[in-house]
Design a protein around this motif. Structure first.
Motif, PDB file in Angstrom:
ATOM      1  N   ARG A 114     -17.621   2.087  15.815  1.00  0.00           N
ATOM      2  CA  ARG A 114     -16.330   2.529  16.371  1.00  0.00           C
ATOM      3  C   ARG A 114     -15.356   2.530  15.207  1.00  0.00           C
ATOM      4  O   ARG A 114     -15.153   1.503  14.560  1.00  0.00           O
ATOM      5  CB  ARG A 114     -15.849   1.587  17.469  1.00  0.00           C
ATOM      6  CG  ARG A 114     -14.463   1.985  17.970  1.00  0.00           C
ATOM      7  CD  ARG A 114     -14.041   1.282  19.231  1.00  0.00           C
ATOM      8  NE  ARG A 114     -12.686   1.685  19.599  1.00  0.00           N
ATOM      9  CZ  ARG A 114     -12.108   1.442  20.763  1.00  0.00           C
ATOM     10  NH1 ARG A 114     -12.777   0.756  21.690  1.00  0.00           N
ATOM     11  NH2 ARG A 114     -10.886   1.861  21.023  1.00  0.00           N
ATOM     12  N   PRO A 129     -10.222   2.525  29.088  1.00  0.00           N
ATOM     13  CA  PRO A 129     -10.695   3.795  29.587  1.00  0.00           C
ATOM     14  C   PRO A 129      -9.751   4.331  30.647  1.00  0.00           C
ATOM     15  O   PRO A 129      -9.032   3.594  31.304  1.00  0.00           O
ATOM     16  CB  PRO A 129     -12.064   3.443  30.192  1.00  0.00           C
ATOM     17  CG  PRO A 129     -11.943   2.014  30.569  1.00  0.00           C
ATOM     18  CD  PRO A 129     -11.053   1.403  29.530  1.00  0.00           C
ATOM     19  N   HIS A 161     -18.673   2.796  23.567  1.00  0.00           N
ATOM     20  CA  HIS A 161     -17.596   2.903  22.585  1.00  0.00           C
ATOM     21  C   HIS A 161     -16.417   2.041  22.986  1.00  0.00           C
ATOM     22  O   HIS A 161     -15.842   1.287  22.181  1.00  0.00           O
ATOM     23  CB  HIS A 161     -17.164   4.368  22.449  1.00  0.00           C
ATOM     24  CG  HIS A 161     -15.836   4.568  21.788  1.00  0.00           C
ATOM     25  ND1 HIS A 161     -14.628   4.476  22.472  1.00  0.00           N
ATOM     26  CD2 HIS A 161     -15.505   4.852  20.494  1.00  0.00           C
ATOM     27  CE1 HIS A 161     -13.634   4.688  21.640  1.00  0.00           C
ATOM     28  NE2 HIS A 161     -14.134   4.921  20.439  1.00  0.00           N
ATOM     29  N   ASP A 162     -16.008   2.134  24.257  1.00  0.00           N
ATOM     30  CA  ASP A 162     -14.830   1.409  24.732  1.00  0.00           C
ATOM     31  C   ASP A 162     -15.032  -0.101  24.697  1.00  0.00           C
ATOM     32  O   ASP A 162     -14.059  -0.862  24.634  1.00  0.00           O
ATOM     33  CB  ASP A 162     -14.488   1.847  26.159  1.00  0.00           C
ATOM     34  CG  ASP A 162     -14.039   3.301  26.236  1.00  0.00           C
ATOM     35  OD1 ASP A 162     -13.699   3.877  25.173  1.00  0.00           O
ATOM     36  OD2 ASP A 162     -14.033   3.865  27.345  1.00  0.00           O
ATOM     37  N   ALA A 171     -16.096  -2.262  30.551  1.00  0.00           N
ATOM     38  CA  ALA A 171     -15.095  -1.534  29.774  1.00  0.00           C
ATOM     39  C   ALA A 171     -13.776  -1.456  30.536  1.00  0.00           C
ATOM     40  O   ALA A 171     -12.698  -1.637  29.962  1.00  0.00           O
ATOM     41  CB  ALA A 171     -15.604  -0.137  29.441  1.00  0.00           C
ATOM     42  N   GLU A 172     -13.868  -1.218  31.836  1.00  0.00           N
ATOM     43  CA  GLU A 172     -12.660  -1.141  32.656  1.00  0.00           C
ATOM     44  C   GLU A 172     -11.927  -2.477  32.670  1.00  0.00           C
ATOM     45  O   GLU A 172     -10.694  -2.522  32.726  1.00  0.00           O
ATOM     46  CB  GLU A 172     -13.020  -0.727  34.081  1.00  0.00           C
ATOM     47  CG  GLU A 172     -11.824  -0.507  34.991  1.00  0.00           C
ATOM     48  CD  GLU A 172     -12.211  -0.038  36.379  1.00  0.00           C
ATOM     49  OE1 GLU A 172     -11.303   0.340  37.142  1.00  0.00           O
ATOM     50  OE2 GLU A 172     -13.407  -0.060  36.703  1.00  0.00           O
ATOM     51  N   THR A 209     -19.726   6.627  26.124  1.00  0.00           N
ATOM     52  CA  THR A 209     -18.279   6.447  26.036  1.00  0.00           C
ATOM     53  C   THR A 209     -17.896   5.029  26.446  1.00  0.00           C
ATOM     54  O   THR A 209     -17.025   4.396  25.830  1.00  0.00           O
ATOM     55  CB  THR A 209     -17.555   7.483  26.919  1.00  0.00           C
ATOM     56  OG1 THR A 209     -17.879   8.798  26.450  1.00  0.00           O
ATOM     57  CG2 THR A 209     -16.044   7.293  26.852  1.00  0.00           C
TER      58      THR A 209
END
Length: 256
Positions: A250, A2, A156-157, A127-128, A153
């Motif tokens: 995804r 992201p 998704h990531d 996610a990060e 989002t």
């Protein structure tokens, strides 16, 4: 990965987290505040296991059919979905923004002889950090976050290409207000008053649009319908008027 701007934003709503922290000790009490989830769980599991089996070509009759799959349950609570997923062989991570839920979930898993990685964290933080999963479960959470599009989002990531995202929530209409707010909170008192904010409920079409904007491809949706005579829940192809569940993917590759 992201973008830094996206990762820096948190979708956590502190007021919503506080509601569930206050109820954390009751997660495994089938007659307590989470009685509705215990009643709903067989219906949720029917959908989840069917979608996972179809996407990854698994035989549900086999021993440990989900072996080799890495699964994340966001908003895991006390582990009501994590534990059956672990029993089916998946490598399970349970994440929750409500810190007091995590010791409850860990203790119950230990008592059940299950290895589950429970974490007090958020979808955005994971996610990060570059975490990746074959399956992300996002059940009855999206109606409690501050920004559904940023939250989805992050979901998704967190998925590998070709990964499966399963999301359930509540429709927004007059019937859902009567059933979920008046019925569940005020009449039956299954949940404390104020557990849900009807204005945060999301219609199926709105959710599909949000998922597409987040980069996911919706592939299925079904209603989860309560039968007051049988005191049980069932999946419905047509009735998405109150509770419903969706499946999305995804994409394997980005199309230009």
């Amino acid at each position: 990965m992201p973008s830094p701007d996206r990762a820096a934003r948190s979708t956590i709503d502190p007021d919503e987290v506080a509601k569930f922290e206050a109820m954390s000790a009751e997660w495994w009490d089938t007659e307590g505040k989470f009685k509705p989830l215990h009643m709903l769980n067989p219906c949720r599991l029917d959908y989840i296991t069917g979608q996972i089996a179809a996407q990854f070509d698994r035989d549900l009759g086999a021993q440990a059919p989900f072996a080799g799959l890495r699964l994340l349950d966001i908003g895991c609570g006390g582990g009501l979905l994590c534990e059956p997923m672990a029993r089916l062989g998946a490598t399970v991570v349970g994440a929750d923004a409500a810190e007091r839920n995590i010791p409850v979930a860990r203790l119950h898993a230990e008592q059940s002889g299950l290895e589950i990685d429970y974490r007090h964290t958020t979808a955005e933080a994971m996610a990060e950090a570059g975490e990746a999963f074959d399956v992300v479960l996002n059940m009855e959470v999206v109606e409690h976050v501050a920004s559904p599009i940023d939250y989805l989002t992050a979901c998704h990531d967190l998925l590998k290409p070709g990964g499966l995202h399963i999301c359930s929530t509540l429709n927004r209409n007059a019937k859902s207000y009567v059933m979920a707010i008046i019925g569940a909170e005020q009449v039956m008192r299954w949940l404390p008053k104020g557990t849900h904010d009807w204005n945060k409920f999301i219609t199926p079409d709105e959710l599909y649009d949000l998922m597409r904007r987040a980069g996911l491809t919706p592939v299925d949706r079904k209603g989860m319908v309560f039968n007051p005579l049988g005191w049980s829940w069932r999946l419905s192809e047509r009735d998405l008027s109150v509770n419903y569940v969706t499946a999305s993917l995804r994409p394997e590759r980005v199309t230009l």
